[in-house]
Design a protein around this motif. Structure first.
Motif, PDB file in Angstrom:
ATOM      1  N   PHE A  88     -16.586 -38.749 -66.555  1.00 41.36           N
ATOM      2  CA  PHE A  88     -16.029 -39.892 -67.276  1.00 41.36           C
ATOM      3  C   PHE A  88     -14.585 -39.675 -67.697  1.00 41.36           C
ATOM      4  N   GLN A  89     -14.048 -38.494 -67.363  1.00 43.72           N
ATOM      5  CA  GLN A  89     -12.617 -38.289 -67.590  1.00 43.72           C
ATOM      6  C   GLN A  89     -11.854 -38.306 -66.279  1.00 43.72           C
ATOM      7  N   MET A  90     -12.561 -38.610 -65.175  1.00 42.62           N
ATOM      8  CA  MET A  90     -11.872 -38.604 -63.882  1.00 42.62           C
ATOM      9  C   MET A  90     -11.532 -40.046 -63.499  1.00 42.62           C
ATOM     10  N   GLY A  91     -11.769 -40.403 -62.259  1.00 48.28           N
ATOM     11  CA  GLY A  91     -11.504 -41.770 -61.813  1.00 48.28           C
ATOM     12  C   GLY A  91     -10.178 -41.881 -61.096  1.00 48.28           C
ATOM     13  N   GLY A  92     -10.202 -42.679 -60.026  1.00 51.27           N
ATOM     14  CA  GLY A  92      -8.969 -42.998 -59.315  1.00 51.27           C
ATOM     15  C   GLY A  92      -8.304 -41.834 -58.624  1.00 51.27           C
ATOM     16  N   LEU A  93      -9.052 -40.793 -58.327  1.00 53.18           N
ATOM     17  CA  LEU A  93      -8.415 -39.620 -57.719  1.00 53.18           C
ATOM     18  C   LEU A  93      -8.192 -39.802 -56.218  1.00 53.18           C
ATOM     19  N   ARG A  94      -8.702 -40.891 -55.670  1.00 49.39           N
ATOM     20  CA  ARG A  94      -8.612 -41.114 -54.225  1.00 49.39           C
ATOM     21  C   ARG A  94      -7.172 -41.013 -53.739  1.00 49.39           C
ATOM     22  N   LYS A  95      -6.269 -41.574 -54.532  1.00 46.84           N
ATOM     23  CA  LYS A  95      -4.876 -41.629 -54.090  1.00 46.84           C
ATOM     24  C   LYS A  95      -4.247 -40.231 -54.042  1.00 46.84           C
ATOM     25  N   HIS A  96      -4.668 -39.369 -54.943  1.00 48.29           N
ATOM     26  CA  HIS A  96      -4.006 -38.072 -55.072  1.00 48.29           C
ATOM     27  C   HIS A  96      -4.534 -37.044 -54.078  1.00 48.29           C
ATOM     28  N   ILE A  97      -5.840 -37.042 -53.887  1.00 49.18           N
ATOM     29  CA  ILE A  97      -6.419 -35.998 -53.018  1.00 49.18           C
ATOM     30  C   ILE A  97      -7.243 -36.672 -51.924  1.00 49.18           C
ATOM     31  N   LYS A  98      -6.523 -37.120 -50.902  1.00 44.06           N
ATOM     32  CA  LYS A  98      -7.132 -37.936 -49.830  1.00 44.06           C
ATOM     33  C   LYS A  98      -8.191 -37.149 -49.053  1.00 44.06           C
ATOM     34  N   THR A  99      -7.851 -35.948 -48.653  1.00 40.97           N
ATOM     35  CA  THR A  99      -8.786 -35.164 -47.841  1.00 40.97           C
ATOM     36  C   THR A  99     -10.086 -34.944 -48.596  1.00 40.97           C
ATOM     37  N   THR A 100      -9.958 -34.559 -49.845  1.00 44.38           N
ATOM     38  CA  THR A 100     -11.144 -34.308 -50.645  1.00 44.38           C
ATOM     39  C   THR A 100     -11.978 -35.584 -50.754  1.00 44.38           C
ATOM     40  N   TRP A 101     -11.285 -36.677 -50.995  1.00 38.11           N
ATOM     41  CA  TRP A 101     -11.986 -37.963 -51.119  1.00 38.11           C
ATOM     42  C   TRP A 101     -12.804 -38.254 -49.865  1.00 38.11           C
ATOM     43  N   LEU A 102     -12.162 -38.071 -48.731  1.00 38.32           N
ATOM     44  CA  LEU A 102     -12.813 -38.394 -47.466  1.00 38.32           C
ATOM     45  C   LEU A 102     -14.022 -37.485 -47.220  1.00 38.32           C
ATOM     46  N   THR A 103     -13.786 -36.191 -47.366  1.00 38.22           N
ATOM     47  CA  THR A 103     -14.878 -35.251 -47.065  1.00 38.22           C
ATOM     48  C   THR A 103     -16.017 -35.412 -48.066  1.00 38.22           C
ATOM     49  N   PHE A 104     -15.671 -35.624 -49.320  1.00 34.87           N
ATOM     50  CA  PHE A 104     -16.704 -35.807 -50.346  1.00 34.87           C
ATOM     51  C   PHE A 104     -17.523 -37.048 -50.024  1.00 34.87           C
ATOM     52  N   GLY A 105     -16.819 -38.087 -49.596  1.00 36.07           N
ATOM     53  CA  GLY A 105     -17.498 -39.328 -49.245  1.00 36.07           C
ATOM     54  C   GLY A 105     -18.469 -39.118 -48.097  1.00 36.07           C
ATOM     55  N   CYS A 124     -15.648 -40.479 -59.735  1.00 39.17           N
ATOM     56  CA  CYS A 124     -14.619 -39.465 -59.564  1.00 39.17           C
ATOM     57  C   CYS A 124     -13.384 -40.026 -58.864  1.00 39.17           C
ATOM     58  N   PHE A 125     -13.603 -40.740 -57.780  1.00 38.28           N
ATOM     59  CA  PHE A 125     -12.466 -41.077 -56.917  1.00 38.28           C
ATOM     60  C   PHE A 125     -11.984 -42.511 -57.062  1.00 38.28           C
ATOM     61  N   HIS A 126     -12.833 -43.393 -57.575  1.00 37.58           N
ATOM     62  CA  HIS A 126     -12.459 -44.802 -57.606  1.00 37.58           C
ATOM     63  C   HIS A 126     -12.252 -45.271 -59.030  1.00 37.58           C
ATOM     64  N   GLY A 127     -11.899 -46.529 -59.132  1.00 37.41           N
ATOM     65  CA  GLY A 127     -11.725 -47.128 -60.439  1.00 37.41           C
ATOM     66  C   GLY A 127     -10.428 -46.674 -61.104  1.00 37.41           C
ATOM     67  N   GLU A 128     -10.316 -47.018 -62.370  1.00 35.81           N
ATOM     68  CA  GLU A 128      -9.124 -46.657 -63.125  1.00 35.81           C
ATOM     69  C   GLU A 128      -9.158 -45.165 -63.461  1.00 35.81           C
ATOM     70  N   SER A 129      -8.017 -44.554 -63.475  1.00 35.09           N
ATOM     71  CA  SER A 129      -7.964 -43.159 -63.862  1.00 35.09           C
ATOM     72  C   SER A 129      -8.190 -43.028 -65.358  1.00 35.09           C
ATOM     73  N   ARG A 130      -9.107 -42.165 -65.734  1.00 35.43           N
ATOM     74  CA  ARG A 130      -9.379 -41.934 -67.155  1.00 35.43           C
ATOM     75  C   ARG A 130      -8.890 -40.563 -67.581  1.00 35.43           C
ATOM     76  N   LEU A 131      -8.043 -39.974 -66.739  1.00 34.93           N
ATOM     77  CA  LEU A 131      -7.536 -38.634 -67.053  1.00 34.93           C
ATOM     78  C   LEU A 131      -6.572 -38.685 -68.227  1.00 34.93           C
ATOM     79  N   PRO A 132      -6.547 -37.605 -69.004  1.00 35.21           N
ATOM     80  CA  PRO A 132      -5.494 -37.520 -70.022  1.00 35.21           C
ATOM     81  C   PRO A 132      -4.127 -37.597 -69.326  1.00 35.21           C
ATOM     82  N   SER A 133      -3.167 -38.205 -69.977  1.00 31.55           N
ATOM     83  CA  SER A 133      -1.906 -38.517 -69.307  1.00 31.55           C
ATOM     84  C   SER A 133      -1.182 -37.260 -68.828  1.00 31.55           C
ATOM     85  N   ASP A 134      -1.279 -36.183 -69.606  1.00 33.95           N
ATOM     86  CA  ASP A 134      -0.558 -34.970 -69.180  1.00 33.95           C
ATOM     87  C   ASP A 134      -1.160 -34.388 -67.916  1.00 33.95           C
TER      88      ASP A 134
END
Lengths: 491, 730
Positions: free
Chosen positions: B368-385, B451-461
């Motif tokens: 619940f602190q992740m989200g939207g990581l698809r854009k940053h780590i494409k390979t991981t997103w694809l393989t995880f999917g 983890c990979f979709h939706g709005e990013s819920r990561l802390p800004s830093d």
């Protein structure tokens, strides 16, 4: 004994006493060397002594007892059987051990060495013959020879009041006890008319006592009782043990070691022969059993309780010896209730002769090696493990063995002694001895704790170890494990 | 020649272990490459051996048994030598361990970069690989047990690798202790096996099992149940699964290798290795199937609500292991191993992917602190999917083939629950399996979407510092993802193969492993037909069955047990006989004695279609709840009065840990309290009393010891007089 029954000395008999002869000759050689070569080499004396003892040991092992059930020599005056054989090996080895650790101690204490070694060898000779005695007079004479050597050795440190005092006490009480013994022997002779054990045994077994006193069984029983008192002194059985702590504390430490081990081993062996006479007597009063029972219990209690509060290491070992003497007698009680255990009891006692000898002499060996630091207060042992790991380890091992910790000879020995009692159904005695032996852990381990868990005094320095001492201690340590792992090497 | 290669397989990691263990101080980062290189050599050898075994190469005659290395234990009649045994099953396991292992090693070089304990990590990892390979290569149970304990030890060391982190050391201990419970069972089973068969050599046990043990007898049932207890420990099944989720305290590559791909499959391996024993104990088989299905279900429900991405994957592993035991429990041993293999790929990929995610966002594990990581780590997103598709059972992925086949076998062969009131047979295990499959799709895509979709819920830093993984981490991900996609084609089910014009080329893996599982399958088949015959006879009595059928079945029933009892020692002969008989009965040209083959292709296709629909619906559900287009759908569902208690139940993992804490830890504590009381008041009290008495006695004795000779003489005289009195008067 009729004059015409004296037989010629034959080679068979000589072979059996050859080790003793070797000892006697070596002792005379040492005496002569000491006499005529004042400057030549005092350091030769210990070497000669070691040589004599070593030769005796070799002769004994190679020509002694040949595995028969028993052999008789000198017209039945001496009897060699398995127990004697083992006891003589133990005696020679113990003396050898003490001779190895003695030289440095003697130099430090300025003890005249010539007499010392001669007396040690005569004492060994007396112990050898005593353990083989099969006749009342032979037994008594050798006991006295041994005693006189020990009296002199105890007081050999001239000018040391404690040593002199100990010698005087030992001599006085010893003579007193010898009177009991001799009187007891007289009564037995009077009741049976024989001094040879073999003859006495036949007379007792037949039930028809002869002798000057007309076969009065009261005299016979009284004679055995008085002999028990006499041996009680030698064996430090309570309540005849009172002298022991004082004598051990005052005597030079190696001498105390000899009194505690060698003389006790010989006396136990001799007493076992007397004991065999007692149980051969069909009408043996039940009182003998109860008297011995009482002596055993009292010895175990006195020994353990006395050691509990002892601040002096030699006195502690003296009390510990009292309780071990109590343990020694347990199989005898078992045999009195169930005679079929005789063989097992003999084996147990024989094994414990070795076990007791090894572990006790090792403790005295460490105390001797430490010299002035190690023969008084237990407090001086604080932090010994830091100052001399070898000495601390040897001492700890000896004490753990006395406690009866497994894979030491002490454990196997006690196990075998108590097992005989259990086989005879003497459960209360076995449990009592077991509990006492557990309780003894308190005072034995107290020393171990001091050596390993306390800091050494600030000014204390590492203790160097002489070669001969190291050799002796190493041999002792090896024996403690060896005979526990391979008891079959003994019996 | 192959013998030397086989020896090399465990030897390489051992060498790496020695080098890194002794010289880790100097090898540092190079140590990782050494370990990887060693593992790679093993992997290449294993791959070659596996492929040639799969293709039935004439150069490789299986099983290969190199001469024993040395005599290990020789006591009385028992003589155990250290020897290896390499057959089809071992080939698969070696391939999985070394192949996935080397990828994880490669990945770890990147993942553990800069860690102060780098060399230590690779030392443990190499030792683990060695132990695991010994486990699967051992030709005797004691040697297998060495590997078994070895992986347990390494697991303990690696879980507690971050020893400073709170909980890591505790998690390691928990894993170790829980495993000990299972190991105890395994040991007892070993003792019993020795008692009955007089040997611990696996091949000898198998060859004597049929004549030694009575089918369904108490001895074999107890033995197999104890072995299964061992398996529940190592393979995280009910009741001993609780250690695996906590094991996630270790570094993520460890989770991928040990707690997903290899060590936890040791239990399955053991069951398949000794499948003949299990086949002789139908009660254990049923227990195993039920425990497997229940574990799959329970863990699946827990995985639905976990917040920690690694915990989701951990419970998913437990669930998938449940499937494997379910497969073994219904007699489909080769399918259990097939699922082990496919699972190793997609779960390895998932874990490494999760590791890449955690690595890239600086250690955050909360979904619940992740989200939207698809854009940053494409390979991981694809393989995880891709891995998610595979685990969810999306058509034609690895997970589809393996899981679907397990469900099919369950449908066909699982013991049914008979509800007498409705005259209905319910295949409850199949129903549980299907529900779990549905949940699998939901929880895996829940994690994926959160983890990979939706709005990013990561802390800004953190958001501004997302750093994609390096090449050493990407390559394993890609390789494993490709494997997750295609490895399933090794075993296209018969029905599907025939339908799509592949003829008899289906079920390659099943046939391949058949050599190993054949004896067990034969035993099961012969007793199953026997049982069916009895049922038929029973119903024939009430006039339902034709006289002809009755005759046929009766004859068969009479023959089958004879067959299994006469064929003493030669398992292969028995297997062939049973298979031939079976084939003759059905009048078709079937090659194997599997009981499932007289069911129609249509049924198989129908069930496959059902599975596909379930998977798709599950994915759709996850998308609906978590894809973010309906932002509060999931929370609204979770807070609704009907679902909320269930959600809590799932979040607390069914209160399983709490129950264990209360019962076992609490129980132990109570015993401790009683013991302390006993010790303090009874034992100490007695001891202190004794000590006081002794001290008092000692004081008296001391006062007697006054040092005067006259006193001593007096005491001696008194003693002598008492002695005389006792002796003369008594």
């Amino acid at each position: 004994m009729e004059p015409n029954s004296i037989t010629l000395i034959n080679s068979h008999d000589l072979a059996l006493v050859a080790p003793a002869i070797v000892l006697g000759v070596s002792a005379l050689i040492v005496l002569l060397v000491d006499l005529f070569s004042m400057k030549l080499g005092r350091s030769v004396l210990p070497l000669l002594t070691l040589g004599g003892l070593g030769l005796a040991l070799i002769v004994h092992v190679t020509t002694g007892y040949r595995g028969a059930e028993f052999e008789i020599a000198f017209d039945g005056c001496l009897r060699f059987d398995r127990m004697t054989y083992i006891a003589q090996i133990v005696i020679l080895s113990l003396t050898l051990f003490l001779t190895l650790v003695s030289p440095l101690y003697l130099i430090r204490r300025r003890i005249p060495r010539g007499e010392y070694y001669v007396l040690i060898m005569f004492a060994a000779l007396a112990m050898m013959v005593l353990s083989a005695s099969n006749e009342l007079l032979t037994l008594f004479i050798n006991l006295e020879l041994l005693s006189f050597c020990l009296y002199i050795l105890t007081g050999i440190e001239q000018g040391n009041l404690r040593s002199t005092e100990a010698a005087f006490k030992y001599f006085t009480i010893g003579s007193y006890a010898a009177a009991f013994l001799l009187f007891g022997m007289t009564m037995v002779y009077g009741a049976t008319g024989a001094t040879h054990f073999d003859e006495i045994r036949v007379i007792l077994a037949s039930g028809s006592l002869g002798g000057a006193l007309g076969g009065n069984s009261l005299f016979l029983a009284g004679g055995f009782a008085l002999m028990l008192v006499g041996f009680g002194f030698k064996l430090t059985l309570a309540p005849f043990h009172m002298y022991a702590p004082d004598v051990y504390a005052g005597a030079p430490t190696p001498v105390a070691g000899l009194i505690a081990t060698g003389s006790k081993v010989a006396a136990v062996t001799a007493f076992f022969a007397i004991f065999e006479l007692m149980i051969a007597w069909g009408d043996l009063p039940a009182g003998v059993y109860y008297a011995l029972y009482g002596v055993v219990v009292l010895s175990i209690i006195f020994g353990n309780l006395g050691a509990l509060v002892q601040p002096n290491i030699k006195r502690l070992l003296a009390y510990s010896g009292v309780s071990h003497s109590g343990y020694f007698m347990i199989p005898l009680l078992a045999v009195m209730t169930s005679p079929e255990l005789m063989d097992k009891a003999e084996l147990a006692v024989t094994y414990y002769l070795l076990a007791y000898g090894v572990m006790t002499v090792l403790a005295f060996g460490v105390a001797t090696t430490l010299g002035p630091e190690g023969e008084r207060d237990i407090d001086r042992y604080a932090g010994l493990a830091r100052r001399s790991p070898v000495l601390a380890a040897a001492m700890a091992l000896a004490l753990l063995s006395m406690t009866g910790v497994p894979i030491t000879v002490g454990f196997v020995g006690k196990f075998r002694l108590f097992a005989v009692a259990v086989d005879a159904g003497l459960y209360p005695l076995a449990i009592f001895a077991l509990l006492a032996s557990v309780a003894s852990a308190y005072y034995y381990l107290r020393v171990v704790v001091k050596m390993y868990m306390e800091e050494p005094p600030a000014e204390a320095e590492p203790i160097p170890l002489e070669g001969s001492n190291a050799l002796a201690l190493l041999a002792g340590v090896v024996c403690i494990f060896l005979f526990a792992v391979l008891p079959a090497l003994v019996v | 020649m192959s013998e030397i290669f086989i020896l090399c397989i465990p030897l390489m990691p051992l060498l790496a272990f020695v080098v890194n263990g002794l010289f880790g101080r100097w090898t540092r980062e190079v140590g990782g490459w050494i370990a990887f290189g060693a593992m790679l050599i093993s992997a290449v050898i294993s791959l070659i051996l596996f492929v040639s075994a799969l293709l039935g190469s004439a150069d490789l005659v299986l099983p290969v048994t190199p001469p024993p290395l040395w005599d290990w234990i020789s006591v009385g009649d028992l003589s155990i030598s250290v020897g290896l045994h390499f057959d089809q099953l071992t080939a698969v396991m070696c391939f999985v361990i070394t192949f996935v292992g080397s990828l994880v090693f490669l990945y770890s070089i990147g993942y553990m970069h800069g860690d102060p304990g780098f060399a230590r990590f690779f030392t443990y990892l190499s030792l683990f690989a060695f132990a695991m390979l010994i486990l699967v290569l051992a030709d005797s149970l004691p040697l297998l047990f060495v590997g078994w304990e070895g992986v347990g030890l390494c697991s303990y060391l690696l879980i507690g690798y971050y020893m400073d982190a709170p909980g890591a050391a505790d998690a390691g201990k928990k894993a170790f202790i829980v495993n000990r419970v299972g190991d105890f069972g395994f040991l007892l089973a070993m003792f019993l096996i020795y008692k009955y068969t007089g040997t611990l050599q696996i091949s000898e046990i198998s060859s004597t099992a049929i004549e030694t043990f009575q089918y369904g007898g108490a001895a074999i049932t107890v033995i197999t149940l104890l072995m299964f207890l061992g398996c529940t420990g190592k393979s995280a099944q009910i009741p001993l699964f609780i250690w695996l989720p906590d094991a996630m305290a270790g570094p993520t590559p460890v989770s991928a290798l040990i707690h997903a791909a290899t060590m936890v499959t040791a239990g399955i391996y053991l069951v398949v290795r000794t499948s003949l024993l299990f086949a002789l104990a139908p009660a254990t088989m049923t227990t195993m199937a039920v425990i497997g299905a229940l574990t799959a279900f329970v863990a699946g429900t827990i995985a639905l609500t976990q917040r920690d991405i690694k915990k989701v994957l951990a419970y998913s592993t437990v669930s998938q292991l449940g499937y494997m035991f379910l497969a073994c429990g219904v007699g489909a041993f080769s399918m259990g191993i097939f699922h082990v293999m496919t699972h190793a790929f997609f779960k390895g990929c998932l874990f490494l992917g999760a590791g890449a995610v955690i690595h890239s966002i600086g250690g955050v594990q909360d979904l619940f602190q992740m989200g939207g990581l698809r854009k940053h780590i494409k390979t991981t997103w694809l393989t995880f999917g891709i891995a998610c598709l595979a685990i969810a059972g999306f058509p034609l992925t690895a997970g589809f083939f393996s899981k679907d086949e397990i469900l099919f076998k369950t449908f066909v062969d699982a013991p049914v629950l008979r509800i007498g009131a409705f005259d209905l047979n319910v295949n409850i295990l199949y129903i549980i399996g299907v529900i779990t499959a549905f949940m699998t799709a939901i929880y895996s895509f829940r994690a994926f979407f959160l983890c990979f979709h939706g709005e990013s819920r990561l802390p800004s830093d953190v958001r501004s510092h997302v750093h994609p993984p390096g090449a050493t981490m990407k390559i394993p991900l890609v390789v494993l993802a490709i494997g997750s996609l295609f490895i399933g084609f090794l075993n296209v089910p018969h029905g599907i193969a025939q339908t799509f014009g592949m003829g008899d080329s289906g079920a390659v893996f099943e046939r391949y492993l058949g050599v190993v599982t054949e004896p067990a399958a034969a035993v099961i088949a012969s007793h199953r037909t026997e049982h069916e015959a009895e049922v038929e006879v029973a119903s024939a009595d009430s006039g339902h069955a034709a006289a002809h059928d009755e005759h046929v079945f009766e004859e068969h029933a009479a023959e089958a047990p004879q067959e299994s009892h006469q064929e003493t020692g030669d398992v292969a002969a028995l297997a062939t006989a049973a298979a031939a008989e079976h084939g003759a009965e059905n009048g078709s040209a079937e090659e194997h004695g599997s009981a499932g083959e007289h069911h129609s292709v249509a049924l198989e296709l129908g069930l496959a279609g059902f599975s596909i629909v379930l998977a798709l619906v599950g994915i759709a559900t996850a998308a609906f709840l978590f894809l973010g287009r309906w932002p509060d759908a999931s929370s609204r569902l979770g807070d609704s009065p009907w679902v909320s208690p269930l959600r809590q139940f799932s979040e607390r993992a069914w209160w399983w840990d709490d129950a264990y804490n209360t019962v076992f830890a609490g129980g132990t504590w109570m015993v401790g309290v009683v013991a302390v009381w006993f010790d303090r008041y009874l034992i100490d009290g007695v001891l202190h009393g004794v000590a006081r008495t002794a001290r008092g006695g000692a004081a008296i004795i001391r006062s007697l010891q006054m040092g005067q000779v006259q006193a001593y003489a007096m005491i001696m005289l008194i003693g002598a007089n008492i002695l005389l009195l006792v002796i003369l008067i008594w």
